[in-house]
Motif scaffolding. Structure first.
Motif, mmCIF file in Angstrom:
data_model
loop_
_atom_site.group_PDB
_atom_site.id
_atom_site.type_symbol
_atom_site.label_atom_id
_atom_site.label_comp_id
_atom_site.label_asym_id
_atom_site.label_seq_id
_atom_site.Cartn_x
_atom_site.Cartn_y
_atom_site.Cartn_z
ATOM 1 N N VAL A 64 8.318 -12.579 13.690
ATOM 2 C CA VAL A 64 8.552 -11.403 14.381
ATOM 3 C C VAL A 64 7.126 -10.878 14.682
ATOM 4 O O VAL A 64 5.951 -10.857 13.913
ATOM 5 N N SER A 65 6.733 -10.354 15.869
ATOM 6 C CA SER A 65 5.638 -9.849 16.328
ATOM 7 C C SER A 65 5.745 -8.321 16.880
ATOM 8 O O SER A 65 6.805 -7.580 16.291
ATOM 9 N N THR A 66 5.176 -7.830 17.622
ATOM 10 C CA THR A 66 5.100 -6.588 18.292
ATOM 11 C C THR A 66 5.052 -6.132 19.742
ATOM 12 O O THR A 66 4.281 -7.170 20.350
ATOM 13 N N VAL A 120 -5.907 -2.064 14.819
ATOM 14 C CA VAL A 120 -6.300 -3.126 13.777
ATOM 15 C C VAL A 120 -4.940 -4.023 13.395
ATOM 16 O O VAL A 120 -5.225 -5.250 13.591
ATOM 17 N N PRO A 121 -3.926 -3.471 13.322
ATOM 18 C CA PRO A 121 -2.649 -4.321 12.949
ATOM 19 C C PRO A 121 -2.498 -5.344 14.100
ATOM 20 O O PRO A 121 -2.103 -6.503 13.885
ATOM 21 N N HIS A 122 -2.748 -4.674 15.173
ATOM 22 C CA HIS A 122 -2.587 -5.546 16.645
ATOM 23 C C HIS A 122 -3.330 -6.612 16.804
ATOM 24 O O HIS A 122 -2.821 -7.813 17.301
ATOM 25 N N VAL A 123 -4.610 -6.823 16.233
ATOM 26 C CA VAL A 123 -5.448 -7.902 16.112
ATOM 27 C C VAL A 123 -4.721 -8.907 15.268
ATOM 28 O O VAL A 123 -4.901 -10.095 15.894
ATOM 29 N N ASP A 124 -4.171 -8.522 14.292
ATOM 30 C CA ASP A 124 -3.590 -9.752 13.263
ATOM 31 C C ASP A 124 -2.461 -10.495 14.031
ATOM 32 O O ASP A 124 -2.192 -11.691 14.261
ATOM 33 N N LYS A 125 -1.788 -9.348 14.819
ATOM 34 C CA LYS A 125 -0.640 -10.461 15.485
ATOM 35 C C LYS A 125 -0.944 -10.949 16.712
ATOM 36 O O LYS A 125 -0.562 -12.021 16.960
ATOM 37 N N ARG A 126 -2.031 -10.548 17.520
ATOM 38 C CA ARG A 126 -2.787 -11.508 18.572
ATOM 39 C C ARG A 126 -3.144 -12.787 17.865
ATOM 40 O O ARG A 126 -2.868 -13.563 18.731
ATOM 41 N N VAL A 130 9.093 -12.904 18.777
ATOM 42 C CA VAL A 130 10.015 -11.754 18.979
ATOM 43 C C VAL A 130 9.286 -10.289 18.955
ATOM 44 O O VAL A 130 8.918 -9.928 17.862
ATOM 45 N N ARG A 131 8.967 -9.858 19.903
ATOM 46 C CA ARG A 131 8.152 -8.683 20.119
ATOM 47 C C ARG A 131 9.133 -7.372 20.103
ATOM 48 O O ARG A 131 9.591 -7.314 21.077
ATOM 49 N N ALA A 132 9.069 -6.732 18.919
ATOM 50 C CA ALA A 132 9.735 -5.557 18.968
ATOM 51 C C ALA A 132 9.316 -4.438 19.022
ATOM 52 O O ALA A 132 8.069 -4.387 18.811
ATOM 53 N N SER A 133 10.086 -3.239 19.592
ATOM 54 C CA SER A 133 9.355 -2.046 19.500
ATOM 55 C C SER A 133 9.348 -1.617 18.283
ATOM 56 O O SER A 133 9.353 -2.370 17.116
ATOM 57 N N LEU A 134 8.671 -0.148 18.197
ATOM 58 C CA LEU A 134 8.463 0.396 16.957
ATOM 59 C C LEU A 134 9.527 0.322 15.955
ATOM 60 O O LEU A 134 10.631 0.793 16.306
ATOM 61 N N LEU A 135 9.408 -0.295 15.084
ATOM 62 C CA LEU A 135 10.120 -0.498 13.708
ATOM 63 C C LEU A 135 10.778 0.578 13.097
ATOM 64 O O LEU A 135 9.924 1.342 12.671
ATOM 65 N N THR A 191 11.231 -9.510 24.128
ATOM 66 C CA THR A 191 10.895 -8.379 23.865
ATOM 67 C C THR A 191 12.053 -7.742 23.561
ATOM 68 O O THR A 191 13.325 -7.865 24.284
ATOM 69 N N LEU A 192 12.199 -6.780 22.530
ATOM 70 C CA LEU A 192 13.453 -6.298 21.807
ATOM 71 C C LEU A 192 13.330 -4.843 21.890
ATOM 72 O O LEU A 192 12.176 -4.323 21.078
#
Length: 267
Positions: A145-147, A171-177, A203-208, A264-265
């Motif tokens: 699960v990513s974003t 910052v959170p997105h740096v980790d996902k990348r 799986v890049r999900a929209s805002l959860l 993308t979901l």
């Protein structure tokens, strides 16, 4: 469709909403699952609160106490009844924390958890294959699960959410990348012996939205699905729906049409 008698699943981040929902659907469908949890009692309580029977847990679930950044713990979760699992589902992620900073107002309690746990997973698989070379013939599929908001393709975030994603959540997105880059590099290895996974689905999900309850979504069939090249753009998505989609489209169909894709979901 997957033969359940020959299919086992390892779940990481099982106490989080997305992976937890995948876990629940897998157990209810009769799949055997191994779940890594720092606090097994917390995971057990979550499952019982969602209506799962203790008999189902006893029959199909093995909870391995440990940490996703510890190679030995991860190895124990990846091997069930002496065999490497068929599927790996990772919903790991840090908990957002607000801080007094104009440039980075949102950080994580563990800013590198996704990248570090991914390296740990690959190291654990390497160790398993080294100890049992014949087992390397059967490699698991990984769904993680990513974003949205980290794509190298067309914009996959609505205009009114772009400041939130590209500035506040930097910052959170740096980790996902880093997680995604590590997996892309790994699967690009020319020698099959150097690839420890048979396939990867991001799986890049929209805002959860939503919490821990697999019944709280609108249903996986209601989701809009795209790829990095042709993303769907939306605002939010239920964690329960993400988890159910992973079970229905990835686990049950061996990845199906999504193998090798960054999906993308959104709702």
């Amino acid at each position: 469709m997957t033969d359940k008698s020959n299919c086992t699943i390892a779940v990481f981040g099982a106490t989080g909403g997305c992976a937890n929902a995948t876990l629940v659907h897998s157990l209810l469908a009769g799949y055997d699952v191994s779940a890594l949890a720092r606090t097994p009692s917390k995971l057990t309580a979550q499952l019982l609160e969602q209506g799962l029977a203790q008999e189902t847990l006893d029959r199909h679930l093995t909870i391995v106490q440990g940490d996703a950044t510890n190679v030995d713990d991860v190895k124990r979760a990846l091997v069930k009844d002496g065999k490497l699992v068929s599927f790996i589902v990772s919903g790991l992620g840090g908990k957002p924390i607000l801080q007094k900073s104009l440039r980075t107002p949102v950080t994580l309690d563990n800013p590198g958890i996704c990248a570090t746990s991914t390296e740990t997973l690959l190291n654990a698989l390497r160790a398993i294959y080294t100890e049992n070379p014949s087992g390397a013939a059967i490699k698991p599929l990984l769904a993680y699960v990513s974003t949205t908001g980290i794509s190298n393709g067309p914009e996959d975030v609505p205009f009114w959410f772009r400041f939130l994603y590209h500035v506040l959540l930097a910052v959170p997105h740096v980790d996902k990348r880093k997680m995604e880059s590590t997996l892309k590099w790994h699967m690009a290895q020319s020698e099959t012996s150097e690839r420890f996974l048979r396939a990867v689905v991001g799986v890049r999900a929209s805002l959860l939205t939503g919490g821990i309850d697999y019944r709280s979504g609108h249903g996986w069939r209601t989701l809009r699905v795209g790829t990095e090249e042709k993303p769907v753009v939306g605002y939010t998505i239920s964690r329960a729906d993400v988890g159910e989609w992973i079970f229905e489209e990835i686990v049950k169909k061996h990845g199906g049409e999504w193998v090798g894709q960054r999906v993308t979901l959104t709702s």
